[in-house]
Scaffold this motif. Structure first.
Motif, PDB file in Angstrom:
ATOM      1  N   GLN A  51       0.846  -1.187   0.000  1.00  0.00           N
ATOM      2  CA  GLN A  51       0.000   0.000   0.000  1.00  0.00           C
ATOM      3  C   GLN A  51       0.889   1.248   0.000  1.00  0.00           C
ATOM      4  OE1 GLN A  51      -0.366  -1.863   3.268  1.00  0.00           O
ATOM      5  NE2 GLN A  51      -1.189  -3.467   1.973  1.00  0.00           N
ATOM      6  N   ILE A  52       0.479   2.246  -0.750  1.00  0.00           N
ATOM      7  CA  ILE A  52       1.142   3.547  -0.737  1.00  0.00           C
ATOM      8  C   ILE A  52       0.165   4.527  -0.101  1.00  0.00           C
ATOM      9  CG2 ILE A  52       2.184   5.381  -2.125  1.00  0.00           C
ATOM     10  CD1 ILE A  52       2.938   3.298  -4.171  1.00  0.00           C
ATOM     11  N   LEU A  53       0.574   5.108   1.027  1.00  0.00           N
ATOM     12  CA  LEU A  53      -0.318   5.890   1.865  1.00  0.00           C
ATOM     13  C   LEU A  53       0.152   7.340   1.939  1.00  0.00           C
ATOM     14  CD1 LEU A  53      -0.484   3.334   4.814  1.00  0.00           C
ATOM     15  CD2 LEU A  53      -1.917   3.381   2.764  1.00  0.00           C
ATOM     16  N   LEU A  54      -0.822   8.234   2.016  1.00  0.00           N
ATOM     17  CA  LEU A  54      -0.536   9.652   2.227  1.00  0.00           C
ATOM     18  C   LEU A  54      -0.822   9.969   3.688  1.00  0.00           C
ATOM     19  CD1 LEU A  54       0.179  12.475   1.180  1.00  0.00           C
ATOM     20  CD2 LEU A  54      -2.245  12.767   0.585  1.00  0.00           C
ATOM     21  N   GLN A  55       0.227  10.354   4.414  1.00  0.00           N
ATOM     22  CA  GLN A  55       0.100  10.631   5.836  1.00  0.00           C
ATOM     23  C   GLN A  55      -0.661  11.935   6.063  1.00  0.00           C
ATOM     24  OE1 GLN A  55       3.861  10.944   7.790  1.00  0.00           O
ATOM     25  NE2 GLN A  55       3.003  11.051   9.858  1.00  0.00           N
ATOM     26  N   SER A  56      -1.520  11.938   7.094  1.00  0.00           N
ATOM     27  CA  SER A  56      -2.263  13.144   7.431  1.00  0.00           C
ATOM     28  C   SER A  56      -1.423  14.026   8.345  1.00  0.00           C
ATOM     29  CB  SER A  56      -3.590  12.773   8.113  1.00  0.00           C
ATOM     30  OG  SER A  56      -3.348  12.069   9.318  1.00  0.00           O
ATOM     31  N   GLY A  57      -1.872  15.245   8.561  1.00  0.00           N
ATOM     32  CA  GLY A  57      -1.140  16.173   9.407  1.00  0.00           C
ATOM     33  C   GLY A  57      -0.267  17.108   8.589  1.00  0.00           C
ATOM     34  N   GLU A  58       0.672  17.754   9.269  1.00  0.00           N
ATOM     35  CA  GLU A  58       1.525  18.737   8.606  1.00  0.00           C
ATOM     36  C   GLU A  58       2.534  18.097   7.666  1.00  0.00           C
ATOM     37  OE1 GLU A  58       3.335  21.135  11.558  1.00  0.00           O
ATOM     38  OE2 GLU A  58       1.453  22.037  12.266  1.00  0.00           O
ATOM     39  N   LYS A  59       3.047  16.910   8.014  1.00  0.00           N
ATOM     40  CA  LYS A  59       4.096  16.282   7.201  1.00  0.00           C
ATOM     41  C   LYS A  59       3.582  15.874   5.829  1.00  0.00           C
ATOM     42  CE  LYS A  59       7.317  14.433  10.619  1.00  0.00           C
ATOM     43  NZ  LYS A  59       7.986  13.208  11.117  1.00  0.00           N
ATOM     44  N   ARG A  60       2.477  15.172   5.826  1.00  0.00           N
ATOM     45  CA  ARG A  60       1.879  14.649   4.595  1.00  0.00           C
ATOM     46  C   ARG A  60       2.908  13.868   3.762  1.00  0.00           C
ATOM     47  NH1 ARG A  60      -2.241  18.374   1.457  1.00  0.00           N
ATOM     48  NH2 ARG A  60      -2.718  16.280   0.688  1.00  0.00           N
ATOM     49  N   ASP A  61       3.656  13.016   4.456  1.00  0.00           N
ATOM     50  CA  ASP A  61       4.631  12.168   3.771  1.00  0.00           C
ATOM     51  C   ASP A  61       3.913  11.056   3.014  1.00  0.00           C
ATOM     52  OD1 ASP A  61       6.781  13.616   4.715  1.00  0.00           O
ATOM     53  OD2 ASP A  61       7.051  12.350   6.493  1.00  0.00           O
ATOM     54  N   ILE A  62       4.567  10.559   1.963  1.00  0.00           N
ATOM     55  CA  ILE A  62       4.080   9.403   1.217  1.00  0.00           C
ATOM     56  C   ILE A  62       4.850   8.182   1.700  1.00  0.00           C
ATOM     57  CG2 ILE A  62       3.854   8.351  -1.059  1.00  0.00           C
ATOM     58  CD1 ILE A  62       3.610  11.175  -2.195  1.00  0.00           C
ATOM     59  N   ILE A  63       4.137   7.218   2.257  1.00  0.00           N
ATOM     60  CA  ILE A  63       4.761   6.073   2.927  1.00  0.00           C
ATOM     61  C   ILE A  63       4.275   4.791   2.271  1.00  0.00           C
ATOM     62  CG2 ILE A  63       5.088   4.875   5.121  1.00  0.00           C
ATOM     63  CD1 ILE A  63       4.394   7.521   6.516  1.00  0.00           C
ATOM     64  N   LYS A  64       5.209   3.872   2.060  1.00  0.00           N
ATOM     65  CA  LYS A  64       4.870   2.556   1.508  1.00  0.00           C
ATOM     66  C   LYS A  64       4.887   1.523   2.619  1.00  0.00           C
ATOM     67  CE  LYS A  64       6.135  -0.857  -2.006  1.00  0.00           C
ATOM     68  NZ  LYS A  64       7.063  -1.210  -3.110  1.00  0.00           N
ATOM     69  N   GLU A  65       3.790   0.791   2.751  1.00  0.00           N
ATOM     70  CA  GLU A  65       3.676  -0.285   3.726  1.00  0.00           C
ATOM     71  C   GLU A  65       3.559  -1.619   2.994  1.00  0.00           C
ATOM     72  OE1 GLU A  65       3.828  -0.071   6.955  1.00  0.00           O
ATOM     73  OE2 GLU A  65       3.590   2.084   7.339  1.00  0.00           O
ATOM     74  N   SER A  66       4.226  -2.638   3.523  1.00  0.00           N
ATOM     75  CA  SER A  66       4.198  -3.966   2.905  1.00  0.00           C
ATOM     76  C   SER A  66       3.876  -5.013   3.958  1.00  0.00           C
ATOM     77  CB  SER A  66       5.546  -4.296   2.242  1.00  0.00           C
ATOM     78  OG  SER A  66       5.840  -3.366   1.223  1.00  0.00           O
ATOM     79  N   LYS A  67       3.208  -6.059   3.520  1.00  0.00           N
ATOM     80  CA  LYS A  67       2.844  -7.149   4.417  1.00  0.00           C
ATOM     81  C   LYS A  67       2.709  -8.426   3.608  1.00  0.00           C
ATOM     82  CE  LYS A  67      -0.617  -8.465   7.887  1.00  0.00           C
ATOM     83  NZ  LYS A  67      -1.869  -8.061   8.589  1.00  0.00           N
ATOM     84  N   THR A  68       3.090  -9.550   4.220  1.00  0.00           N
ATOM     85  CA  THR A  68       2.970 -10.857   3.570  1.00  0.00           C
ATOM     86  C   THR A  68       1.972 -11.713   4.328  1.00  0.00           C
ATOM     87  OG1 THR A  68       5.256 -10.778   2.750  1.00  0.00           O
ATOM     88  CG2 THR A  68       4.194 -12.930   2.862  1.00  0.00           C
ATOM     89  N   ALA A  69       0.990 -12.227   3.616  1.00  0.00           N
ATOM     90  CA  ALA A  69      -0.032 -13.090   4.208  1.00  0.00           C
ATOM     91  C   ALA A  69       0.168 -14.512   3.691  1.00  0.00           C
ATOM     92  CB  ALA A  69      -1.427 -12.577   3.869  1.00  0.00           C
ATOM     93  N   ILE A  70       0.251 -15.483   4.606  1.00  0.00           N
ATOM     94  CA  ILE A  70       0.404 -16.888   4.254  1.00  0.00           C
ATOM     95  C   ILE A  70      -0.979 -17.524   4.196  1.00  0.00           C
ATOM     96  CG2 ILE A  70       1.534 -19.059   4.806  1.00  0.00           C
ATOM     97  CD1 ILE A  70       3.452 -16.756   4.217  1.00  0.00           C
ATOM     98  N   LYS A  71      -1.308 -18.160   3.068  1.00  0.00           N
ATOM     99  CA  LYS A  71      -2.648 -18.699   2.885  1.00  0.00           C
ATOM    100  C   LYS A  71      -2.589 -20.105   2.295  1.00  0.00           C
ATOM    101  CE  LYS A  71      -4.814 -15.146   4.449  1.00  0.00           C
ATOM    102  NZ  LYS A  71      -5.600 -15.221   5.688  1.00  0.00           N
ATOM    103  N   ARG A  72      -3.678 -20.857   2.539  1.00  0.00           N
ATOM    104  CA  ARG A  72      -3.872 -22.182   1.921  1.00  0.00           C
ATOM    105  C   ARG A  72      -5.249 -22.190   1.263  1.00  0.00           C
ATOM    106  NH1 ARG A  72      -2.800 -28.071   4.493  1.00  0.00           N
ATOM    107  NH2 ARG A  72      -0.753 -27.485   3.679  1.00  0.00           N
ATOM    108  N   PHE A  73      -5.264 -22.613  -0.010  1.00  0.00           N
ATOM    109  CA  PHE A  73      -6.505 -22.678  -0.769  1.00  0.00           C
ATOM    110  C   PHE A  73      -6.763 -24.127  -1.171  1.00  0.00           C
ATOM    111  CE2 PHE A  73      -4.508 -18.559  -1.740  1.00  0.00           C
ATOM    112  CZ  PHE A  73      -5.457 -17.723  -1.178  1.00  0.00           C
ATOM    113  N   LYS A  74      -8.021 -24.533  -1.104  1.00  0.00           N
ATOM    114  CA  LYS A  74      -8.416 -25.888  -1.493  1.00  0.00           C
ATOM    115  C   LYS A  74      -9.387 -25.802  -2.657  1.00  0.00           C
ATOM    116  CE  LYS A  74      -7.873 -27.850   3.128  1.00  0.00           C
ATOM    117  NZ  LYS A  74      -8.525 -28.595   4.234  1.00  0.00           N
TER     118      LYS A  74
END
Length: 260
Positions: A210-233
């Protein structure tokens, strides 16, 4: 004594060819370059619309959807989308009537060009084409008064393809306020698969970004990453699987952002 043999026919799969190609796809937007101060990011998503084969060629076509985020001259973040068609072909082939096509298209990289009058975006497509023949073969299934030399032979039988859609919901927590989600993406990676009676079990991970725009005075552009482990049948009313092809689509939903 009468010697009789019983023969039956079976359809087997045989790989006829595997090809790799690449091409550049460009899309000119309606945004004047004078209005663009800085490119934040460009993403591209290809998808196939048509694929067909003849005795001498393979043809396919699709579209690439571009998503662009940029900063204008006043410092405001702007977003836009555009699409561009692409075509591909492989010539000088010798193919039978019955073939199966498996075409995978992915994006190698994306670029933005501000040298002209309007903003132009492009991507480099990687194309993998696999052609499989479906051949009819005759084999000895039994008989009377036969003396046979028996041995095991491995063959590949295609039981078709099945596309399954799964909804993945993940909660993302951050320690800052979020004004806007500028972009989100999900990439599926298969890590293991098991074939059983009436089912296929696929293990994998989904790389979320996800690429997020921070609220407040900074308004930095921040990239967040996450890995989800899944099993599908995947369930099928078949007794066994020799080979399979599975495609999964993941829908990413950002449920909540919390601020400490």
């Amino acid at each position: 004594m009468t010697i009789e043999s019983n023969k039956e026919k079976i359809l087997i799969s045989e790989r006829a060819g595997e090809f790799k190609k690449e091409q550049k796809v460009e899309c000119k937007t309606s945004i004047p370059t004078d209005n663009v101060k800085k490119i934040i990011f460009v993403t591209a998503y290809p998808y196939l619309l048509r694929q067909e084969s003849t005795e001498k060629s393979v043809n396919y076509s699709g579209k690439v959807s571009f998503f662009i985020c940029f900063e204008d001259q006043e410092g405001e973040l702007k977003k836009c989308e555009c699409e561009k068609e692409f075509n591909g072909e492989i010539l000088d082939l010798t193919l039978p009537e019955r073939v199966d096509l498996k075409i995978r298209v992915s994006v190698e990289r994306t670029d933005a060009d501000l040298s002209g009058l309007s903003l132009t975006v492009s991507c480099r497509l990687q194309e993998e084409i696999e052609i499989t023949n479906r051949l009819e073969r005759e084999y000895l299934a039994g008989g009377n008064e036969l003396i046979c030399d028996q041995r095991e032979e491995e063959i590949t039988i295609s039981l078709g393809q099945r596309n399954s859609n799964y909804v993945l919901e993940e909660e993302v927590e951050v320690n800052y306020g979020v004004l806007e989600v500028l972009h989100q993406s999900a990439e599926c990676v298969v890590t293991d698969c098991q074939c059983g009676v009436g089912r296929i079990i696929v293990d994998g991970q989904v790389n979320l970004s996800q690429i997020l725009l921070q609220s407040g005075e900074k308004r930095d552009i921040i990239k967040e990453s996450k890995t989800a482990i899944k099993r599908f049948k995947t369930h099928r009313s078949l007794n066994f699987f020799i080979s399979f092809s599975s495609t999964s689509t993941t829908i990413l939903k950002l449920k909540k952002f919390t601020q400490n």
